[in-house]
Design an enzyme around this catalytic site. Structure first.
Site, PDB file in Angstrom:
ATOM      1  CD  GLU A   1      48.158  43.878  43.974  1.00 40.89           C
ATOM      2  OE1 GLU A   1      48.267  44.059  42.645  1.00 40.89           O
ATOM      3  OE2 GLU A   1      48.508  44.687  44.792  1.00 40.89           O
TER       4      GLU A   1
ATOM      5  CB  CYS B   1      48.981  41.166  36.491  1.00 40.75           C
ATOM      6  SG  CYS B   1      50.064  41.480  37.443  1.00 40.75           S
TER       7      CYS B   1
ATOM      8  N   GLY C   1      44.723  37.148  40.986  1.00 42.67           N
ATOM      9  CA  GLY C   1      44.254  36.434  39.960  1.00 42.67           C
ATOM     10  C   GLY C   1      43.401  37.314  38.819  1.00 42.67           C
ATOM     11  CB  SER C   2      41.159  36.230  36.230  1.00 45.13           C
ATOM     12  OG  SER C   2      40.419  35.421  36.730  1.00 45.13           O
TER      13      SER C   2
HETATM   14  P1  ADP Z   1      43.910  31.744  36.320  1.00 45.74           P
HETATM   15  O1  ADP Z   1      42.945  31.413  35.434  1.00 45.74           O
HETATM   16  O2  ADP Z   1      44.910  32.879  35.484  1.00 45.74           O
HETATM   17  O3  ADP Z   1      44.623  30.929  37.347  1.00 45.74           O
HETATM   18  P2  ADP Z   1      41.880  32.530  38.236  1.00 45.74           P
HETATM   19  O4  ADP Z   1      41.570  34.095  38.459  1.00 45.74           O
HETATM   20  O5  ADP Z   1      40.901  31.811  37.500  1.00 45.74           O
HETATM   21  O6  ADP Z   1      43.295  32.819  37.227  1.00 45.74           O
HETATM   22  O7  ADP Z   1      42.402  32.039  39.410  1.00 45.74           O
HETATM   23  C1  ADP Z   1      43.390  32.538  40.176  1.00 45.74           C
HETATM   24  C2  ADP Z   1      42.902  31.953  41.654  1.00 45.74           C
HETATM   25  O8  ADP Z   1      41.808  31.727  42.032  1.00 45.74           O
HETATM   26  C3  ADP Z   1      43.357  30.151  41.692  1.00 45.74           C
HETATM   27  O9  ADP Z   1      43.867  30.022  42.960  1.00 45.74           O
HETATM   28  C4  ADP Z   1      42.218  29.454  41.636  1.00 45.74           C
HETATM   29  O10 ADP Z   1      42.347  28.333  42.370  1.00 45.74           O
HETATM   30  C5  ADP Z   1      41.148  30.256  42.242  1.00 45.74           C
HETATM   31  N1  ADP Z   1      39.627  30.107  41.801  1.00 45.74           N
HETATM   32  C6  ADP Z   1      39.336  29.901  40.466  1.00 45.74           C
HETATM   33  N2  ADP Z   1      38.006  29.761  40.459  1.00 45.74           N
HETATM   34  C7  ADP Z   1      37.636  29.877  41.774  1.00 45.74           C
HETATM   35  C8  ADP Z   1      36.335  29.884  42.169  1.00 45.74           C
HETATM   36  N3  ADP Z   1      35.214  29.890  41.651  1.00 45.74           N
HETATM   37  N4  ADP Z   1      36.203  30.219  43.683  1.00 45.74           N
HETATM   38  C9  ADP Z   1      37.273  30.413  44.465  1.00 45.74           C
HETATM   39  N5  ADP Z   1      38.622  30.485  43.859  1.00 45.74           N
HETATM   40  C10 ADP Z   1      38.686  30.375  42.731  1.00 45.74           C
END
Ligand code: ADP
Length: 493
Positions: free
Chosen positions: A260, A294, A238-239
């Protein structure tokens, strides 16, 4: 399981825990088609109770799965690959209606997954350790690789299908059991489909578990993973901003976390490059899946003698990409995943234009379809050009440089360190430059986006850590020192 929309072919909408689908009937949330806003399914909205169950199941299944013979694991992975291949057309359709994925990337995801599963089928036969020399007579010392236990994965919506298989197959191939929490943007393509396939293949109950949740509830599910002593590793795609939150929390729990993350991936085009190839590689690298991968190229640095010819050819190729409904086989550019993504891309492009950037092509949207956009003469302080912010969409910055040194210096001006590429007619020079990149990946004469499941993709710096392919053994096993000692010991006290 309930069938809510036959058009979408989505039938699976509840959690998969300990080999069974949860009974429908609890709270649900709508899963939208990002192109036309149709509800393609209603998905179970899980919370901490479901997450607890989804962690307990792989904990119980772990000893059995870890002890499963490599031949049996191989049989299951090969079967999963065959089922994935058989269901290709249906998976391609689901990826289109749930994640806006056009046919070229959907087929890529399916084939990548099939290849990964067939490779992972053999990883059970990789050596599991080494015999070590010892200074002590009679001591036979071994470094023995063991699986960790339960690995909790977060799967993303962008490469929903193949990256979920990566999140599942890598730990499982090395004897771990898995719970995943798919992204709320694509819960079917990023996990529920995989549970269906694993169940049909015959993976043992509890070895793979999927818990789904509504938007806004990710943190509550994640907290169960973090707090559970059964979960021995967090596996996140994710991000970088979410990764920081998770890594801090995992640090408090002293859990290893594999990350990743994103990138700001530069492509350098030297004056001696094959121009047509450089253009093709740039179009693919920048605009595959609307730039929502990515590994996508965010900036091209072109040596001045070929800059104008490169930009003209690139603009013509890019303007000809067909965009629209991703269920149409001819569509290349589908919609961005949601309104937030469209707003962010548009705001970044407008900010660059306001600072003086020139639009070479694109910079317009139709619904959530944002036209592939090339910007030139972008001021260094515009957000799209900074290198510190990933613009997750079809936006490419093209800059002229005087020479390879300037290109390298500008390409490296980013806290990210995922992928980079160099196009040149001189292979030796390309390889020399490649050695100087501070990235996890660098390609000479290929796009920044190279997708082969056997290769060790992964980043450095803000792009995270951990490597895919069988290199993931480093991340998903730990070494237990085991010694066998013969004869009486001699001790200092
Ligand atoms: P995007 O915005 O591109 O979806 P994110 O990194 O925000 O990328 O999300 C990737 C994953 O992380 C998703 O499965 C999302 O549900 C989860 N996620 C987002 N915010 C949180 C958080 N505060 N705690 C745990 N998981 C999170």
């Amino acid at each position: 399981m309930t069938s809510l929309d036959t058009r979408s072919a989505i039938t699976t909408t509840t959690h998969f825990i300990n080999g069974s689908w949860s009974r429908p009937g609890g709270p649900t949330f709508p899963d939208y088609n990002p192109f036309d806003d149709q509800v393609v399914a209603r998905i179970a909205a899980g919370g901490p109770a479901e997450a607890e169950a989804a962690v307990a199941a792989p904990q119980a299944a772990f000893p059995g799965w870890a002890a499963t013979a490599p031949a049996e694991r191989q049989r299951l992975f090969l079967k999963a690959a065959d089922i994935t291949e058989r269901r290709r057309a249906e998976i391609v359709r689901i990826l289109a209606v749930e994640s806006g994925c056009s046919a070229p990337f959907a087929h890529f995801q399916v084939q990548w997954s099939v290849n990964l599963l067939r490779q992972a089928a053999n990883w059970g036969y990789l050596p599991v350790g080494e015999v070590l020399p010892s200074d002590t007579p009679g001591r036979f010392a071994m470094a023995v690789r063991k699986p960790l236990g339960v690995v909790a994965g977060f799967t993303p919506w962008n490469g929903a299908f193949n990256l979920a298989w990566r999140t599942i197959a890598l730990p499982m191939a090395f004897g771990n059991t898995v719970v995943i929490k798919p992204s709320e943007e694509a819960p079917v393509s990023a996990g529920l489909l995989h549970a269906e396939i694993a169940a049909e293949a015959g993976f043992p109950a509890g070895s793979l578990n999927v818990v789904v949740h509504a938007p806004g509830d990710a943190a509550a599910i994640s907290e169960v993973f973090m707090a559970s002593p059964a979960v021995r590793c967090i596996n996140f795609t994710g991000s970088a901003s979410t990764a920081r939150i998770l890594a801090e929390r995992a640090g408090r729990a002293l859990k290893p976390i594999v990350l990743e993350l994103g990138g700001y991936n530069p492509m350098i085009v030297l004056a001696d490059a094959d121009l047509a190839h450089a253009v093709d590689a740039t179009v693919f690298g920048a605009f595959f899946h609307q730039g929502q991968i990515c590994l996508c190229t965010r900036k091209v640095l072109v040596e001045r003698p070929i800059h104008d010819a490169f930009l003209d050819a690139l603009a013509a190729r890019t303007a000809a990409l067909s965009s629209g409904d991703p269920t149409e086989p001819s569509t290349v550019i589908g919609p961005l995943i949601n309104d937030r993504a469209v707003r962010q891309v548009a705001a970044r492009v407008e900010e660059a234009i306001a600072r003086g950037a020139r639009v070479v092509t694109g910079a317009a949207s139709h619904g959530r379809v944002y036209e592939p956009t090339i910007l030139a003469d972008v001021p260094r302080d515009a957000v799209v050009a900074l290198g510190s912010e990933e613009t997750f969409g079809p936006v490419l910055v093209v800059e002229a440089v005087e020479d390879a040194e300037e290109a390298l210096e500008r390409a490296q001006a980013t806290p990210y360190g995922l992928s980079a590429a160099i196009m040149t007619g001189d292979q030796d020079r390309g390889l020399d430059l490649a050695q100087r990149f501070d990235t996890g990946i660098v390609h000479v004469n290929a796009p920044t986006l190279v997708g082969e499941p056997s290769l060790p993709n992964g980043g450095v710096k803000d792009s995270g850590w951990g490597r895919s392919g069988h290199y993931a053994r480093e991340d998903f096993t730990e070494i237990r020192l085991t010694t066998l000692n013969r004869g009486a010991g001699r001790y200092p006290i």
